[in-house]
Design a protein around this motif. Sequence first.
Motif, PDB file in Angstrom:
ATOM      1  N   LEU A  17       0.818  -1.214   0.000  1.00 53.17           N
ATOM      2  CA  LEU A  17       0.000   0.000   0.000  1.00 53.17           C
ATOM      3  C   LEU A  17       0.852   1.265   0.000  1.00 53.17           C
ATOM      4  O   LEU A  17       1.788   1.398   0.783  1.00 53.17           O
ATOM      5  CB  LEU A  17      -0.934   0.005   1.208  1.00 53.17           C
ATOM      6  CG  LEU A  17      -2.042  -1.053   1.197  1.00 53.17           C
ATOM      7  CD1 LEU A  17      -2.795  -1.035   2.518  1.00 53.17           C
ATOM      8  CD2 LEU A  17      -3.001  -0.834   0.031  1.00 53.17           C
ATOM      9  N   VAL A  18       0.492   2.172  -0.892  1.00 53.56           N
ATOM     10  CA  VAL A  18       1.197   3.444  -1.033  1.00 53.56           C
ATOM     11  C   VAL A  18       0.165   4.561  -1.115  1.00 53.56           C
ATOM     12  O   VAL A  18      -0.865   4.423  -1.791  1.00 53.56           O
ATOM     13  CB  VAL A  18       2.077   3.469  -2.303  1.00 53.56           C
ATOM     14  CG1 VAL A  18       2.684   4.851  -2.530  1.00 53.56           C
ATOM     15  CG2 VAL A  18       3.176   2.412  -2.213  1.00 53.56           C
ATOM     16  N   LYS A  19       0.431   5.669  -0.413  1.00 54.69           N
ATOM     17  CA  LYS A  19      -0.419   6.851  -0.537  1.00 54.69           C
ATOM     18  C   LYS A  19       0.436   8.097  -0.395  1.00 54.69           C
ATOM     19  O   LYS A  19       1.205   8.238   0.563  1.00 54.69           O
ATOM     20  CB  LYS A  19      -1.507   6.863   0.541  1.00 54.69           C
ATOM     21  CG  LYS A  19      -2.527   7.980   0.358  1.00 54.69           C
ATOM     22  CD  LYS A  19      -3.326   7.800  -0.923  1.00 54.69           C
ATOM     23  CE  LYS A  19      -4.279   8.949  -1.170  1.00 54.69           C
ATOM     24  NZ  LYS A  19      -5.045   8.758  -2.442  1.00 54.69           N
ATOM     25  N   THR A  20       0.321   8.987  -1.391  1.00 59.79           N
ATOM     26  CA  THR A  20       1.060  10.241  -1.362  1.00 59.79           C
ATOM     27  C   THR A  20       0.091  11.416  -1.378  1.00 59.79           C
ATOM     28  O   THR A  20      -0.996  11.339  -1.957  1.00 59.79           O
ATOM     29  CB  THR A  20       2.014  10.354  -2.567  1.00 59.79           C
ATOM     30  OG1 THR A  20       1.251  10.252  -3.788  1.00 59.79           O
ATOM     31  CG2 THR A  20       3.059   9.253  -2.543  1.00 59.79           C
ATOM     32  N   PHE A  21       0.497  12.490  -0.721  1.00 61.94           N
ATOM     33  CA  PHE A  21      -0.239  13.750  -0.747  1.00 61.94           C
ATOM     34  C   PHE A  21       0.745  14.814  -1.215  1.00 61.94           C
ATOM     35  O   PHE A  21       1.604  15.248  -0.451  1.00 61.94           O
ATOM     36  CB  PHE A  21      -0.785  14.087   0.643  1.00 61.94           C
ATOM     37  CG  PHE A  21      -1.769  13.069   1.170  1.00 61.94           C
ATOM     38  CD1 PHE A  21      -3.092  13.084   0.769  1.00 61.94           C
ATOM     39  CD2 PHE A  21      -1.354  12.090   2.068  1.00 61.94           C
ATOM     40  CE1 PHE A  21      -4.002  12.155   1.246  1.00 61.94           C
ATOM     41  CE2 PHE A  21      -2.249  11.152   2.549  1.00 61.94           C
ATOM     42  CZ  PHE A  21      -3.584  11.184   2.135  1.00 61.94           C
ATOM     43  N   GLY A  22       0.630  15.179  -2.488  1.00 65.73           N
ATOM     44  CA  GLY A  22       1.617  16.081  -3.053  1.00 65.73           C
ATOM     45  C   GLY A  22       2.968  15.392  -3.116  1.00 65.73           C
ATOM     46  O   GLY A  22       3.107  14.316  -3.698  1.00 65.73           O
ATOM     47  N   ASP A  23       3.968  16.018  -2.499  1.00 65.38           N
ATOM     48  CA  ASP A  23       5.310  15.436  -2.474  1.00 65.38           C
ATOM     49  C   ASP A  23       5.541  14.556  -1.240  1.00 65.38           C
ATOM     50  O   ASP A  23       6.618  13.995  -1.078  1.00 65.38           O
ATOM     51  CB  ASP A  23       6.374  16.546  -2.490  1.00 65.38           C
ATOM     52  CG  ASP A  23       6.351  17.334  -3.797  1.00 65.38           C
ATOM     53  OD1 ASP A  23       5.984  16.739  -4.829  1.00 65.38           O
ATOM     54  OD2 ASP A  23       6.687  18.534  -3.766  1.00 65.38           O
ATOM     55  N   PHE A  24       4.517  14.454  -0.390  1.00 67.80           N
ATOM     56  CA  PHE A  24       4.672  13.710   0.856  1.00 67.80           C
ATOM     57  C   PHE A  24       4.106  12.301   0.715  1.00 67.80           C
ATOM     58  O   PHE A  24       2.947  12.117   0.351  1.00 67.80           O
ATOM     59  CB  PHE A  24       3.960  14.438   2.001  1.00 67.80           C
ATOM     60  CG  PHE A  24       3.980  13.685   3.307  1.00 67.80           C
ATOM     61  CD1 PHE A  24       5.177  13.424   3.950  1.00 67.80           C
ATOM     62  CD2 PHE A  24       2.797  13.234   3.875  1.00 67.80           C
ATOM     63  CE1 PHE A  24       5.203  12.743   5.153  1.00 67.80           C
ATOM     64  CE2 PHE A  24       2.807  12.542   5.080  1.00 67.80           C
ATOM     65  CZ  PHE A  24       4.011  12.297   5.722  1.00 67.80           C
ATOM     66  N   ARG A  25       4.933  11.298   0.993  1.00 70.32           N
ATOM     67  CA  ARG A  25       4.485   9.907   0.938  1.00 70.32           C
ATOM     68  C   ARG A  25       4.092   9.480   2.352  1.00 70.32           C
ATOM     69  O   ARG A  25       4.940   9.174   3.183  1.00 70.32           O
ATOM     70  CB  ARG A  25       5.589   9.010   0.374  1.00 70.32           C
ATOM     71  CG  ARG A  25       5.180   7.560   0.259  1.00 70.32           C
ATOM     72  CD  ARG A  25       6.121   6.773  -0.627  1.00 70.32           C
ATOM     73  NE  ARG A  25       5.912   7.055  -2.031  1.00 70.32           N
ATOM     74  CZ  ARG A  25       6.192   6.207  -3.028  1.00 70.32           C
ATOM     75  NH1 ARG A  25       6.665   5.009  -2.762  1.00 70.32           N
ATOM     76  NH2 ARG A  25       5.996   6.556  -4.271  1.00 70.32           N
ATOM     77  N   ALA A  26       2.789   9.487   2.620  1.00 70.39           N
ATOM     78  CA  ALA A  26       2.283   9.180   3.964  1.00 70.39           C
ATOM     79  C   ALA A  26       2.376   7.699   4.277  1.00 70.39           C
ATOM     80  O   ALA A  26       2.622   7.304   5.423  1.00 70.39           O
ATOM     81  CB  ALA A  26       0.834   9.661   4.094  1.00 70.39           C
ATOM     82  N   VAL A  27       2.148   6.865   3.265  1.00 72.80           N
ATOM     83  CA  VAL A  27       2.252   5.412   3.421  1.00 72.80           C
ATOM     84  C   VAL A  27       3.141   4.908   2.310  1.00 72.80           C
ATOM     85  O   VAL A  27       2.892   5.186   1.132  1.00 72.80           O
ATOM     86  CB  VAL A  27       0.860   4.741   3.367  1.00 72.80           C
ATOM     87  CG1 VAL A  27       0.985   3.227   3.352  1.00 72.80           C
ATOM     88  CG2 VAL A  27       0.013   5.189   4.558  1.00 72.80           C
ATOM     89  N   ASP A  28       4.173   4.165   2.690  1.00 72.29           N
ATOM     90  CA  ASP A  28       5.241   3.857   1.735  1.00 72.29           C
ATOM     91  C   ASP A  28       5.469   2.355   1.615  1.00 72.29           C
ATOM     92  O   ASP A  28       6.430   1.798   2.140  1.00 72.29           O
ATOM     93  CB  ASP A  28       6.527   4.561   2.201  1.00 72.29           C
ATOM     94  CG  ASP A  28       7.641   4.484   1.172  1.00 72.29           C
ATOM     95  OD1 ASP A  28       7.370   4.092   0.015  1.00 72.29           O
ATOM     96  OD2 ASP A  28       8.785   4.817   1.531  1.00 72.29           O
ATOM     97  N   GLY A  29       4.523   1.675   0.940  1.00 69.03           N
ATOM     98  CA  GLY A  29       4.700   0.255   0.657  1.00 69.03           C
ATOM     99  C   GLY A  29       4.423  -0.655   1.835  1.00 69.03           C
ATOM    100  O   GLY A  29       5.249  -1.511   2.168  1.00 69.03           O
ATOM    101  N   ILE A  30       3.272  -0.493   2.456  1.00 63.61           N
ATOM    102  CA  ILE A  30       2.952  -1.263   3.662  1.00 63.61           C
ATOM    103  C   ILE A  30       2.259  -2.580   3.325  1.00 63.61           C
ATOM    104  O   ILE A  30       1.342  -2.626   2.516  1.00 63.61           O
ATOM    105  CB  ILE A  30       2.064  -0.425   4.613  1.00 63.61           C
ATOM    106  CG1 ILE A  30       2.946   0.539   5.410  1.00 63.61           C
ATOM    107  CG2 ILE A  30       1.239  -1.309   5.552  1.00 63.61           C
ATOM    108  CD1 ILE A  30       2.209   1.376   6.427  1.00 63.61           C
ATOM    109  N   ASP A  31       2.717  -3.642   3.977  1.00 57.73           N
ATOM    110  CA  ASP A  31       2.038  -4.943   3.977  1.00 57.73           C
ATOM    111  C   ASP A  31       1.499  -5.176   5.383  1.00 57.73           C
ATOM    112  O   ASP A  31       2.227  -4.990   6.367  1.00 57.73           O
ATOM    113  CB  ASP A  31       3.011  -6.086   3.632  1.00 57.73           C
ATOM    114  CG  ASP A  31       3.551  -5.981   2.216  1.00 57.73           C
ATOM    115  OD1 ASP A  31       2.847  -5.451   1.344  1.00 57.73           O
ATOM    116  OD2 ASP A  31       4.691  -6.430   2.002  1.00 57.73           O
ATOM    117  N   ILE A  32       0.250  -5.594   5.474  1.00 62.78           N
ATOM    118  CA  ILE A  32      -0.358  -5.824   6.783  1.00 62.78           C
ATOM    119  C   ILE A  32      -1.408  -6.917   6.660  1.00 62.78           C
ATOM    120  O   ILE A  32      -2.083  -7.021   5.631  1.00 62.78           O
ATOM    121  CB  ILE A  32      -0.986  -4.520   7.339  1.00 62.78           C
ATOM    122  CG1 ILE A  32      -1.438  -4.706   8.798  1.00 62.78           C
ATOM    123  CG2 ILE A  32      -2.116  -4.020   6.464  1.00 62.78           C
ATOM    124  CD1 ILE A  32      -1.834  -3.401   9.474  1.00 62.78           C
ATOM    125  N   ALA A  33      -1.532  -7.757   7.684  1.00 61.92           N
ATOM    126  CA  ALA A  33      -2.526  -8.827   7.699  1.00 61.92           C
ATOM    127  C   ALA A  33      -3.078  -8.954   9.114  1.00 61.92           C
ATOM    128  O   ALA A  33      -2.311  -9.237  10.049  1.00 61.92           O
ATOM    129  CB  ALA A  33      -1.911 -10.150   7.241  1.00 61.92           C
TER     130      ALA A  33
END
Length: 319
Positions: A17-33
């Motif tokens: 999972l990845v989520k960016t807001f503008g130039d800010f990467r709030a979530v950077d490749g998360i795996d979770i179960a």
Amino acid sequence: MTGDQITQPYAVEGRGLVKTFGDFRAVDGIDIAVPAGSIFGVLGPNGAGKTTLLRMLLGIIDPDGGERTLLGETEPLKMARQVGYLPEERGLYPSMKAAEAIAFMGALRGLPLREGRARARELLAGHGLEASADKPIRSLSKGMAQTVQLLGTIVHQPRLIVLDEPFSGLDAINQGKLEALIRREAEAGVTVLFSTHVIAHAERLCERIAIVAGGRIRFEGSVSTARDRLRPQVRLETRASDGPWRSALPPDARVDGNIWQFALPDGGIEPLLKALVDGEAGIESLSIERPGLHDAFVAIAGESAAREMGKAEAGEAQG
């Protein structure tokens, strides 16, 4: 067959999972179960990406990359009626009566109002708030209002409860009540996923945790596994301050007077005890303490993340 008809080993999953807001990467490749029926904590300082992660898993916002599955469904919003969600930003209509507010929140998840009103009064009574059922929200204390919103989160009897910083703003008594409620829901087979920056809550409640810092998961697994990353600590008090027995202590042992502290040696405590006795150290006391989750968090996420956690907790205590 739909997702809610299948027994899934995981209630919630996210991959890359990845989520960016503008130039800010709030979530950077998360795996979770998150195993079904478990109490799972997402632990990290403010700004670590916890809220963004939860919102992506619930389908409130879409990821820029990666996949997620909620109760077996790849489109999370399709399972919204099976989920109870308490956001970090609380909000109730001030003029609405407590029981009506709970019933209204249930209606938003498909629960008929008549049934919701009956359940609301049962829930309020179960939490010692039956006298507040017909009082407007504006007349309730902050803790009581937060309890009402929490009850509205579970009134429709969801399979998954997601709580974003649920302990924020609660006094010690109401925090204890919330912990008890979380345990009761889990005992009934409900999956509980919550975020927090208070390590003690995660240590007391969770079977598994994810430690998040800088938008990445630094650790995911059981609380016990996290603590086992650090060796147990030995506290030794001796009558003698010197002697041949000192060579048996680790070179990095810390000393204060005749009290020594050090990590348990690889060979265990027995060889050390023999050396202390044979060397006439005069053992006054000896204890072995397993590291707590706070120590494990510092080792995994770093001192700076731990300091941010401490600042946030101190700020809440002062507020």
